[in-house]
Structure formats: C-alpha cells, structure tokens
Design an enzyme around this catalytic site. Structure first.
Site, PDB file in Angstrom:
ATOM      1  CB  THR A  40     -28.911  37.540  -9.984  1.00 31.35           C
ATOM      2  OG1 THR A  40     -28.881  38.951  -9.830  1.00 31.35           O
ATOM      3  CG2 THR A  40     -28.378  37.170 -11.357  1.00 31.35           C
ATOM      4  CE1 TYR A  54     -30.386  39.878 -12.798  1.00 28.46           C
ATOM      5  CE2 TYR A  54     -28.495  40.354 -14.185  1.00 28.46           C
ATOM      6  CZ  TYR A  54     -29.047  40.193 -12.923  1.00 28.46           C
ATOM      7  OH  TYR A  54     -28.280  40.351 -11.813  1.00 28.46           O
ATOM      8  CB  THR A 120     -25.125  39.056  -5.411  1.00 26.09           C
ATOM      9  OG1 THR A 120     -25.445  39.943  -6.492  1.00 26.09           O
ATOM     10  CG2 THR A 120     -25.150  37.618  -5.910  1.00 26.09           C
ATOM     11  CG  ASP A 121     -27.393  44.332  -5.463  1.00 22.71           C
ATOM     12  OD1 ASP A 121     -26.339  43.951  -6.019  1.00 22.71           O
ATOM     13  OD2 ASP A 121     -28.241  45.039  -6.037  1.00 22.71           O
TER      14      ASP A 121
END
Length: 356
Positions: A40, A54, A120-121
């Site tokens: 991201t 996004y 971030t996952d």
C-alpha cells in the site's frame, strides 16, 4: 601589486565552496538503503477519497523517495526495487531473496541502516523472519502504510520518514528488526496487524519499544527474546524453507484439512486453536496420527493476545506436541520453518519456541 579577481570568478569560487560543503555534509550523514517490495505504501487510488479501494504496488522506489525530499536532511539514501508486489502474495522465495539482500547490505561498511517498505498484510511475518535470520546489529526497519499516498490523510510519508530516521539512529542498533507505524517503534517479533481500516493498525500485546516524534527516538523497553546477532539461525546458511502450514480450529471442525496437509508432505502443522490453544475432540486423533508420521504439531491460539501454556488443555508431553508460546499462528509458522532447518526433534523445537 594585488590584482582584483573578476566578480564572476569570485562568485564561481563561492558556489564551488558551497557545493563542496554541501557534499561533505551529505556524505557525513548515515547511509540508509531503502529496499522496496511494493504494498500500500507504493499504492495509488483513483481519487483522494480512495483510502481503502486502490491498487497496491504501483509506485517505484525512486518516485517514493523523490516525493519526500525531507529525507535528505536525515540520511544519505539509496533505493532498490527488490519486488513490486502486494504482500498477501509474499511467499517463501520472497522471504529468502529479501533476507539475503538485507544480509549482504549489512556486511557493507558504508551501509548504516536498512529500511524495507512492505505491504501491511504480511509485514509482521517478514519482519519476524528477518529478526530470526539476519546476523547484524545495524538498524533494520520494516515500514508500510494503511492508506495509499494518493489518499487524503495518507500515512505512508510520515511512516517512511520515521523509518529512515530510526534506521539512521545509533540508538536503534542491536534492538532487532523494528517496525515503525503510526509514530510507534515496534518489535518485529511482537507486532501484529490488529485492524484493517485504521492507521493505528499495528499493535503488540506487550506494548511498543518506543516512539519516534519529529525525528527523535524515545525508548521505553527492549526485546528480551533472541534475535539477529544472538540468533542461531543465519540466512547465509539457509537454502530452502521446509513446508509448514496452518489449520484453523473451531468447535465443529472436521479433519479434512489436517489429513490433506499430511498427504501434501508438510514438515510441521500449526494448529490455530481456540482459547489456550484448545483442540476440538474430533481433531485430536488426526493430529496424533500426523505426529506419528513424523510431522511436528504446534499448538497456537487464534486469540489475539495471551500465550499457550504447555500441558494445559492438551497433554503435550504425552502427545509429543509443541506449544507456540505467545506467537500467533502466522508467526509460529515462520519460526517453525526456520527452526526446522536445524531442529530434529520436538524437544529442540520447543526450546526454540521458548527462546525466540
């Protein structure tokens, strides 16, 4: 008789002196390498209102750094695009490739710190993997963002600034791999993504190591588990990672997943149990059968906080199972993979889970 210099020569000399002074000042700053992997923080939405909708992994590292000129006052930067991927697809080969590059950079005398931009996952998994296998006291900081840079109130720019600031700081050395998100400095071992739609998404049940405010670090605790230079594992000695998977526990679970993983040839199976790593009665025999085949069984918990007690809920000594201590299932998988590159029995594996 003194001959006056022409004005243009004097001015040119002044400019040259200023440029030399600027170059010397920049060279004196810590050298931080930014390794970009996508996510991201490198994402872009169709409009400023797209903070959740996004496309990740679009912005290359040079553009990411160019968009934050304030970084030049903190460190001398070098950027490398290692991957450009959304982190939900970050696999074992990504982990190995990234760790080898980080390890190589830490061995360079002219590198003072490393920042990894990451989705971030699975950021917490990568941070923990690096914490286990990279032998260096140099600051290594993993950073991401919850909103793309195109969104209103995007968090990536400040997160990245803080990450570079921490990586350039001598007081960050020797504290293991760190994660800087939302002004907090977290341990890569302890931190986990706890919510998916807020900027304060990354938390640790044991609290942050510190905070970074306006480029200054404030420390409150230090990690006590083994990491980096104190680890018995070294990425330079690891060629491949053994297959380790996770099965999710619930009251009405069946044994299909357990049996399928056994047939697939896993070397260890992480059971994400309820409560204190509890196992549904109908799953116990299937896990025991898998252990009899040589597969290591690790009891973890799907509960966000707390830790699994050995020989509570299940007779781990009798079944020759391992408990994951306070590691969540996804991190228990990371440690089991790394541990099984050396460990040969459950007692050794349990020692590693206690120590790391």
């Amino acid at each position: 008789m003194r001959i006056a210099q022409p004005a243009h020569r004097w001015f040119a000399g002044l400019l040259l002196s200023a440029a030399s002074a600027l170059a010397l000042a920049q060279a004196a700053k810590p050298h931080v390498v930014v390794l970009a992997t996508g996510g991201t923080i490198a994402g872009a939405g169709a409009s400023t209102l797209n903070s959740v909708t996004y496309v990740a992994a679009k912005v290359p590292v040079e553009k990411l750094l160019a968009g934050l000129p304030e970084l030049a006052s903190v460190a001398r930067l070098t950027g490398e695009q290692v991957f450009q991927t959304a982190s939900e697809s970050f696999n074992n080969e990504h982990l190995l490739t990234l760790a080898r590059r980080v390890s190589a950079l830490t061995k360079q005398a002219d590198v003072d710190g490393i920042v990894i931009t990451h989705g971030t996952d699975t950021l917490e998994e990568t941070a923990y993997f690096l914490n286990l296998v990279v032998h260096s006291a140099k600051p290594i900081v993993v950073v991401g963002s919850m909103r793309p840079g195109t969104a209103l109130s995007a968090d990536g720019a400040l997160n990245l600034y803080n990450a570079v600031s921490v990586a350039a700081s001598q007081d960050a050395a020797g504290k293991g791999v760190l994660v800087t998100m939302n002004d907090e400095i977290q341990s890569g071992r302890d931190v986990a993504k706890s919510i998916n739609i807020k900027t304060e998404a990354f938390k640790s049940q044991w609290g942050p190591l510190g905070m970074v405010v306006e480029g200054r670090n404030y420390w409150f605790r230090a990690p006590v588990k083994r990491h980096t230079v104190h680890s018995e594992f070294d990425i330079d000695a690891i060629e491949t990672l053994p297959a380790v998977d996770i099965v999710y526990g619930y009251g009405n679970m069946n044994t299909t997943g357990i049996e399928a993983y056994g047939k697939a040839g896993v070397k260890a199976l992480i059971h994400a149990g309820t409560g204190n790593g509890s196992v549904a009665a109908q799953a116990v025999d299937a896990l025991k059968a898998l252990r009899a085949q040589g597969v290591q069984i690790v009891r973890s918990s799907r509960v966000p906080d707390g830790f699994v007690l050995r020989n509570a809920e299940q007779p781990d000594d009798k079944y020759d199972w391992v408990v994951a201590h306070d590691l969540r299932p996804q991190k228990a998988r990371i440690l089991a993979m790394v541990a099984l590159t050396k460990a040969r029995d459950s007692k050794e594996l349990q020692r590693i889970f206690w120590e790391y």
